[in-house]
Design a protein around this motif. Structure first.
Motif, mmCIF file in Angstrom:
data_model
loop_
_atom_site.group_PDB
_atom_site.id
_atom_site.type_symbol
_atom_site.label_atom_id
_atom_site.label_comp_id
_atom_site.label_asym_id
_atom_site.label_seq_id
_atom_site.Cartn_x
_atom_site.Cartn_y
_atom_site.Cartn_z
ATOM 1 N N VAL A 44 -0.427 21.677 151.634
ATOM 2 C CA VAL A 44 -0.612 22.703 152.224
ATOM 3 C C VAL A 44 0.152 23.889 152.013
ATOM 4 N N GLY A 45 1.430 23.655 152.116
ATOM 5 C CA GLY A 45 2.438 24.504 151.815
ATOM 6 C C GLY A 45 2.530 25.154 150.306
ATOM 7 N N VAL A 46 2.260 24.094 149.496
ATOM 8 C CA VAL A 46 2.148 24.889 148.024
ATOM 9 C C VAL A 46 1.103 25.559 147.952
ATOM 10 N N PHE A 47 -0.280 25.293 148.295
ATOM 11 C CA PHE A 47 -1.376 25.933 148.274
ATOM 12 C C PHE A 47 -1.143 27.351 148.938
ATOM 13 N N ALA A 48 -0.417 27.465 150.077
ATOM 14 C CA ALA A 48 -0.373 28.655 150.685
ATOM 15 C C ALA A 48 0.646 29.549 149.871
ATOM 16 N N LEU A 49 1.875 29.143 149.283
ATOM 17 C CA LEU A 49 2.716 29.802 148.427
ATOM 18 C C LEU A 49 2.189 30.428 147.400
#
Length: 459
Positions: A214-219
């Motif tokens: 989720v963090g990678v997608f968002a960043l």
């Protein structure tokens, strides 16, 4: 007549947990790139960025939260596992080899990245900052020894915390090997507490990594929403730098083997299987049985490989050191910071020492990178961008790690009398063979092979 009770259907969360992390990260990267480019073209910045940026910031905060607990617990446990009885002549040679090649690998990664500047051309406006005042090298070295350990913890002084953890680990190792029953029992109690703390931190790490997609997608999506295709070329350059530096490091192994007159054809004939296995599995500990068989095919006695290979799978991460050095320069390029000599030395020291501290941690490459970036005051946001291609970089760096372990094993065996036998006959003997005066050193309950393997989703 028996009836079969149907199993309860698995929940969506359980099905999500069962998916390998590499696939979740790959999907997150692909989806983040697609969404970010679409949002940039369609002009969705006004509503997409306020949604994406908090999700990415949460991932960065979780990474920061892990840094000091990981250093303290895993570094103490890793150093304490080296019982003083094992730190003899062979042990010192192996440790010296691992430290020197790790420093070489970190230097190669930093130097090649500085020559190529993989992050140049990518401007993250919210992270632009003036370059800090250069810190003298002597001050960097003195700051490793904290005048106040609690202040070092409060300030997040990574090198000082590492120094304290190493000292505590060495003291615990000597307590475990003490001839005084009271001291040894106290050491065993402390070791159980440290091992429990390590397991606790590992469980937190596993939880954080479940949020990583989720963090990678968002960043990634947030960056591409704001900059378009501008970030893709720098990430490709970083990938080229890491694999180029890995090639240089393997050439260095070849030169070292040639210097010690080890037959190169025989070495790589035996090493090709663990190298390929490490590349595919991305796990040094998972490759350890294959690596052990390769060492036996080279004719190395168990007295060397029984110590060097488990220890190498735990602390020797040349490929990861390359990755950390190159990626730190990448982050500095994005932040617009020119790293001083003192900061570069700090990055090298953190990379070498953190290779012990992050052993056995899934995703340890990202953890080590976070440590290095934090130690020189750089922003953490680009670490999330690197996380998107971490699996691609992880395959190469794990292969480099395993090659380094085998190189050290073969070189050290060649310098010790009776530790290098005939490769053909030796490979087929049940125990690898051992002369009476060359009794193999085996892993004890507190030895480096006692379940302290490493998972190279960390690299």
């Amino acid at each position: 007549m028996s009836t079969t009770t149907p199993s309860a259907p698995r929940s969506p969360w359980r099905r999500y947990l069962d998916i390998p992390l590499i696939w979740k990260m790959a999907v997150a990267l692909t989806a983040g790139v697609a969404f970010g480019l679409a949002a940039n073209v369609l002009g969705w910045q006004d509503w997409a960025l306020p949604v994406l940026e908090p999700l990415g910031e949460l991932f960065l905060r979780l990474l920061r939260m892990l840094i000091l607990p990981l250093i303290i617990t895993t570094l103490i446990a890793g150093v304490a596992s080296l019982s003083p009885q094992r730190l003899g002549r062979i042990g010192l040679k192996v440790l010296a080899f691992y430290l020197v090649t790790s420093a070489l690998a970190m230097t190669v990664g930093v130097a090649l990245a500085m020559a190529v500047s993989p992050g140049s051309g990518l401007d993250a406006p919210e992270q632009g900052q003036a370059a800090p005042e250069p810190t003298p090298v002597t001050e960097v070295l003195l700051d490793i020894v904290p005048a106040d350990p609690f202040q070092a913890l409060a300030e997040g002084n990574v090198l000082a915390v590492m120094f304290g953890a190493i000292v505590a680990g060495l003291a615990l190792a000597f307590m475990l090997g003490s001839g005084d029953d009271r001291v040894r029992e106290s050491g065993l109690l402390l070791k159980r507490v440290v091992d429990g703390a390590v397991e606790l931190v590992f469980r937190v790490v596993r939880g954080v990594l479940e949020y990583a997609p989720v963090g990678v997608f968002a960043l990634i999506a947030a960056v591409l929403t704001e900059t378009g295709t501008e970030v893709i070329v720098p990430l490709l350059r970083l990938t080229a730098v890491v694999y180029g530096a890995i090639l240089v490091q393997i050439i260095a192994y070849v030169l070292i083997l040639a210097l010690f007159r080890a037959p190169l054809t025989r070495f790589f004939t035996a090493a090709k299987d663990p190298m390929l296995t490490a590349f595919v599995t991305r796990s040094s500990s998972g490759t350890l049985p294959v690596t052990t068989q390769a060492a036996r095919r080279m004719g190395v006695r168990e007295g060397v490989y029984g110590f060097s290979l488990p220890l190498g799978a735990t602390i020797n991460m040349d490929g990861t050191a390359i990755y950390v050095g190159a990626a730190t320069v990448f982050v500095a390029n994005i932040a617009g910071v020119q790293l001083s000599l003192g900061q570069l030395l700090t990055v090298v020291l953190v990379g070498v020492l953190a290779s012990v501290g992050t052993a056995g941690v899934p995703g340890a490459g990202l953890v080590m990178l976070s440590m290095a970036v934090t130690s020189v005051g750089l922003p953490l946001a680009p670490v999330g961008w690197v996380a998107g291609i971490d699996a691609i970089l992880d395959m190469g760096r794990t292969m480099c790690n395993v090659t380094g372990d085998l190189t050290a094993t073969r070189v050290v065996a060649g310098t010790e009398r009776g530790m290098l036998g005939d490769p053909d006959g030796f490979a087929h003997s049940p125990g690898g063979g051992s002369d009476a005066d060359d009794e193999p050193v085996r892993d004890g309950p507190d030895g480096p092979g006692a379940g302290t393997g490493t998972t190279d989703e960390r690299g």
